[in-house]
Design a protein around this motif. Sequence first.
Motif, PDB file in Angstrom:
ATOM      1  N   ALA A   3       6.099   9.394   1.738  1.00 22.65           N
ATOM      2  CA  ALA A   3       5.828   9.263   0.298  1.00 22.65           C
ATOM      3  C   ALA A   3       4.455   8.649   0.097  1.00 22.65           C
ATOM      4  CB  ALA A   3       6.893   8.397  -0.351  1.00 22.65           C
ATOM      5  N   ARG A   4       3.771   9.101  -0.912  1.00 18.66           N
ATOM      6  CA  ARG A   4       2.445   8.560  -1.223  1.00 18.66           C
ATOM      7  C   ARG A   4       2.543   7.704  -2.475  1.00 18.66           C
ATOM      8  NH1 ARG A   4      -2.133  12.986  -0.706  1.00 18.66           N
ATOM      9  NH2 ARG A   4      -2.969  11.904   1.077  1.00 18.66           N
ATOM     10  N   LEU A   5       1.927   6.557  -2.411  1.00 19.24           N
ATOM     11  CA  LEU A   5       1.886   5.673  -3.567  1.00 19.24           C
ATOM     12  C   LEU A   5       0.678   6.026  -4.425  1.00 19.24           C
ATOM     13  CD1 LEU A   5       2.712   2.266  -1.866  1.00 19.24           C
ATOM     14  CD2 LEU A   5       4.209   3.629  -3.314  1.00 19.24           C
ATOM     15  N   PRO A   6       0.804   5.873  -5.724  1.00 19.27           N
ATOM     16  CA  PRO A   6      -0.354   6.127  -6.589  1.00 19.27           C
ATOM     17  C   PRO A   6      -1.509   5.192  -6.241  1.00 19.27           C
ATOM     18  CG  PRO A   6       1.652   5.888  -7.894  1.00 19.27           C
ATOM     19  CD  PRO A   6       1.983   5.519  -6.479  1.00 19.27           C
ATOM     20  N   LYS A   7      -2.694   5.618  -6.608  1.00 20.93           N
ATOM     21  CA  LYS A   7      -3.898   4.841  -6.330  1.00 20.93           C
ATOM     22  C   LYS A   7      -3.759   3.435  -6.920  1.00 20.93           C
ATOM     23  CE  LYS A   7      -8.884   5.122  -6.539  1.00 20.93           C
ATOM     24  NZ  LYS A   7     -10.024   5.885  -6.977  1.00 20.93           N
ATOM     25  N   GLY A   8      -4.113   2.422  -6.159  1.00 19.12           N
ATOM     26  CA  GLY A   8      -4.034   1.041  -6.624  1.00 19.12           C
ATOM     27  C   GLY A   8      -2.740   0.353  -6.228  1.00 19.12           C
ATOM     28  N   TYR A   9      -1.778   1.124  -5.694  1.00 15.55           N
ATOM     29  CA  TYR A   9      -0.516   0.545  -5.235  1.00 15.55           C
ATOM     30  C   TYR A   9      -0.505   0.579  -3.718  1.00 15.55           C
ATOM     31  CZ  TYR A   9       1.213   0.937  -9.992  1.00 15.55           C
ATOM     32  OH  TYR A   9       1.373   0.805 -11.331  1.00 15.55           O
ATOM     33  N   GLY A  10      -0.122  -0.517  -3.141  1.00 17.42           N
ATOM     34  CA  GLY A  10      -0.100  -0.549  -1.683  1.00 17.42           C
ATOM     35  C   GLY A  10      -1.487  -0.809  -1.140  1.00 17.42           C
ATOM     36  N   GLY A  11      -1.655  -0.642   0.135  1.00 18.86           N
ATOM     37  CA  GLY A  11      -2.961  -0.883   0.746  1.00 18.86           C
ATOM     38  C   GLY A  11      -3.220  -2.373   0.871  1.00 18.86           C
ATOM     39  N   GLY A  12      -4.472  -2.762   0.955  1.00 13.86           N
ATOM     40  CA  GLY A  12      -4.823  -4.154   1.192  1.00 13.86           C
ATOM     41  C   GLY A  12      -4.835  -5.037  -0.032  1.00 13.86           C
ATOM     42  N   GLY A  13      -4.639  -4.506  -1.212  1.00 17.42           N
ATOM     43  CA  GLY A  13      -4.758  -5.326  -2.420  1.00 17.42           C
ATOM     44  C   GLY A  13      -3.516  -6.070  -2.827  1.00 17.42           C
ATOM     45  N   GLY A  14      -2.435  -5.961  -2.076  1.00 15.58           N
ATOM     46  CA  GLY A  14      -1.163  -6.569  -2.453  1.00 15.58           C
ATOM     47  C   GLY A  14      -1.230  -8.072  -2.612  1.00 15.58           C
ATOM     48  N   ALA A  15      -1.874  -8.749  -1.675  1.00 15.87           N
ATOM     49  CA  ALA A  15      -1.953 -10.212  -1.718  1.00 15.87           C
ATOM     50  C   ALA A  15      -2.769 -10.676  -2.921  1.00 15.87           C
ATOM     51  CB  ALA A  15      -2.540 -10.745  -0.424  1.00 15.87           C
ATOM     52  N   ALA A  16      -3.852  -9.991  -3.189  1.00 18.88           N
ATOM     53  CA  ALA A  16      -4.690 -10.367  -4.331  1.00 18.88           C
ATOM     54  C   ALA A  16      -3.933 -10.177  -5.639  1.00 18.88           C
ATOM     55  CB  ALA A  16      -5.976  -9.552  -4.338  1.00 18.88           C
ATOM     56  N   ASN A  17      -3.176  -9.069  -5.748  1.00 16.41           N
ATOM     57  CA  ASN A  17      -2.387  -8.833  -6.965  1.00 16.41           C
ATOM     58  C   ASN A  17      -1.318  -9.893  -7.137  1.00 16.41           C
ATOM     59  OD1 ASN A  17      -3.843  -6.565  -7.628  1.00 16.41           O
ATOM     60  ND2 ASN A  17      -2.394  -5.133  -6.699  1.00 16.41           N
ATOM     61  N   MET A  18      -0.689 -10.317  -6.045  1.00 17.40           N
ATOM     62  CA  MET A  18       0.348 -11.351  -6.116  1.00 17.40           C
ATOM     63  C   MET A  18      -0.253 -12.681  -6.551  1.00 17.40           C
ATOM     64  SD  MET A  18       3.266 -10.100  -5.660  1.00 17.40           S
ATOM     65  CE  MET A  18       4.328 -11.440  -5.208  1.00 17.40           C
ATOM     66  N   GLN A  19      -1.435 -13.001  -6.046  1.00 21.16           N
ATOM     67  CA  GLN A  19      -2.091 -14.244  -6.438  1.00 21.16           C
ATOM     68  C   GLN A  19      -2.442 -14.225  -7.923  1.00 21.16           C
ATOM     69  OE1 GLN A  19      -5.383 -14.580  -3.729  1.00 21.16           O
ATOM     70  NE2 GLN A  19      -4.184 -15.720  -2.207  1.00 21.16           N
ATOM     71  N   GLN A  20      -2.929 -13.083  -8.386  1.00 24.95           N
ATOM     72  CA  GLN A  20      -3.278 -12.957  -9.801  1.00 24.95           C
ATOM     73  C   GLN A  20      -2.020 -13.089 -10.656  1.00 24.95           C
ATOM     74  OE1 GLN A  20      -5.136  -9.263 -10.900  1.00 24.95           O
ATOM     75  NE2 GLN A  20      -5.524  -9.933 -12.996  1.00 24.95           N
ATOM     76  N   LEU A  21      -0.942 -12.469 -10.248  1.00 23.97           N
ATOM     77  CA  LEU A  21       0.316 -12.556 -10.973  1.00 23.97           C
ATOM     78  C   LEU A  21       0.829 -13.995 -10.993  1.00 23.97           C
ATOM     79  CD1 LEU A  21       2.529 -10.984 -12.454  1.00 23.97           C
ATOM     80  CD2 LEU A  21       3.622 -10.597 -10.246  1.00 23.97           C
ATOM     81  N   ALA A  22       0.715 -14.688  -9.880  1.00 23.42           N
ATOM     82  CA  ALA A  22       1.144 -16.088  -9.800  1.00 23.42           C
ATOM     83  C   ALA A  22       0.309 -16.962 -10.728  1.00 23.42           C
ATOM     84  CB  ALA A  22       1.058 -16.596  -8.368  1.00 23.42           C
TER      85      ALA A  22
END
Length: 117
Positions: A3-22
Amino acid sequence: MKARLPKGYGGGGGAANMQQLARQAQKMQEAMETATEELEAKEYSATSGGGAVKAVVNGKMEIKSLDIDPEVIDPEDAEMLADLVMAATNEALRAANEDKEETMGALSGGLNIPGLF
């Protein structure tokens, strides 16, 4: 098939997104704490019986004062006085609760999170 995730989902940005959400969650929590303190300090008043009874409550839902016009104190009709007191107190509490719901709803963007407030 993978399965392919849409652009911006997955990859190396997960940690940064979690920090921003926190960070956003922490800001919301701080804003809600400040709003709660302000709401608890506010006072709400209501009258009944044409102003014969006035109740004042705070945002903690505590009665701060209760003023009764001596003219409505009739020993023969204590029930009427009790009704006036309840009406004024309940209306003041309703106003405090509506203000709290409105303020917190605006801060949470309409999210209904059980136990949050």
